[in-house]
Design an enzyme around this catalytic site. Sequence first.
Site, PDB file in Angstrom:
ATOM      1  N   GLU A 206      -8.400 -17.695   2.836  1.00  0.00           N
ATOM      2  CA  GLU A 206      -8.530 -17.063   4.142  1.00  0.00           C
ATOM      3  C   GLU A 206      -7.795 -17.839   5.223  1.00  0.00           C
ATOM      4  OE1 GLU A 206      -9.797 -14.662   7.378  1.00  0.00           O
ATOM      5  OE2 GLU A 206      -9.375 -14.356   5.250  1.00  0.00           O
TER       6      GLU A 206
ATOM      7  N   HIS B 124      -3.981 -17.591   5.089  1.00  0.00           N
ATOM      8  CA  HIS B 124      -3.576 -16.295   5.645  1.00  0.00           C
ATOM      9  C   HIS B 124      -3.594 -16.336   7.171  1.00  0.00           C
ATOM     10  CE1 HIS B 124      -4.683 -11.972   6.763  1.00  0.00           C
ATOM     11  NE2 HIS B 124      -3.403 -11.953   6.450  1.00  0.00           N
TER      12      HIS B 124
ATOM     13  N   HIS C   5      -6.883  -3.023   9.645  1.00  0.00           N
ATOM     14  CA  HIS C   5      -6.120  -4.269   9.583  1.00  0.00           C
ATOM     15  C   HIS C   5      -4.935  -4.116   8.628  1.00  0.00           C
ATOM     16  CE1 HIS C   5      -5.641  -8.368  10.642  1.00  0.00           C
ATOM     17  NE2 HIS C   5      -6.008  -8.898   9.483  1.00  0.00           N
TER      18      HIS C   5
ATOM     19  N   HIS D  88      -7.617   9.422  -3.923  1.00  0.00           N
ATOM     20  CA  HIS D  88      -6.442   8.561  -3.868  1.00  0.00           C
ATOM     21  C   HIS D  88      -5.474   8.890  -5.006  1.00  0.00           C
ATOM     22  CE1 HIS D  88      -3.927   5.218  -2.922  1.00  0.00           C
ATOM     23  NE2 HIS D  88      -4.238   4.509  -3.986  1.00  0.00           N
TER      24      HIS D  88
ATOM     25  N   HIS E 105       1.055  -3.846  -5.802  1.00  0.00           N
ATOM     26  CA  HIS E 105       0.826  -2.447  -5.395  1.00  0.00           C
ATOM     27  C   HIS E 105       0.722  -2.354  -3.877  1.00  0.00           C
ATOM     28  CE1 HIS E 105      -0.254   1.663  -6.163  1.00  0.00           C
ATOM     29  NE2 HIS E 105      -1.444   1.556  -5.600  1.00  0.00           N
TER      30      HIS E 105
END
Length: 326
Positions: A73, A76, A133, A239, A299
């Site tokens: 975290e 990032h 986000h 999806h 992906h």
Amino acid sequence: MKTLKVLVSSAVVLAMLVILLGAYTRLTDAGLGCPDWPGCYGFLKVPEQAHHIEQAEALYPERPVESHKAWNEMIHRYFAGTLGLLILAIFVVSLKQKRLLLPSLLLGLVIFQAALGMWTVTLALHPVVVMGHLLGGFTLLSLLALYWWQLQPAPLIVVKQSLKLLFWPVLLVLAAQIALGGWTAANYAALACIQLPVCEAGWTTQLNFDEAFSLHLGYDNYEYGVMSQSARATVHVMHRIGAVITLLVVAAYAIALWRTSSGLMRNLAGAVLVLLVLQFSLGLANVVLHLPLGNAVAHNFVAANLLMCLVVIGYQLHRNKESAYA
């Protein structure tokens, strides 16, 4: 102008890296690796010394320190913060060049992205915030790519007028599918169906649209999801259906562009086709291989690049009033 080009080029590369790190953070369940923001357990970096860990766990007894998740975290956040400073520099330099629209949008968006990053933690991974986000990161990359292209010489584009008009519905289809993918990930629905072509036997009787697309307000913690299995399966099925629709729509558009254009536009159309096939293949692999980490990160990353390429195509189609149309 040279300084601006270097800054924007660097920001494009850094935005791609931030998207990769964001996906890796989410997929390693490290979104709450640090239970506060912008620091980590009250520190500027992950607490590692025994007395610091003791102090951290006294502050947040409900969340013991997991160093690997906390570092995922914080790394990032460090890179995202650097990107924010770089975009601020782009804005300042652009003021001298009297280029204000895109730099202003970029600065506003990166500030909003920072707020979403904070809300991701303070609202304990609320799906709407997590999806927002992700969409914000993809949009930031696309706008940076647009700015990069804006700084390049404008080529003459020769395309059919109909393809210019069709760009917007095609972009809408892709954006909707990306949002649906973000909703799938944010609600931990990626493994809700693990059989092909659609879902497990009897899936049509299990659909639960009301819960699948509810905002799910009022929970204290959304980590690992709050939806029922039937709602997650519904999101997953939608999806998958969206993936097929997107494949057909975007591929048809890219093929039409590739067949009727030349030069830069033909190359961009070819890139979209390659990315589209790769993205669809990665989606299938996620199901067959049960969401391997590297494949799932790829992906996410390919989706961001697919959107970026399509947005650049739209910009090239619309940037010159003097462009010729067949």
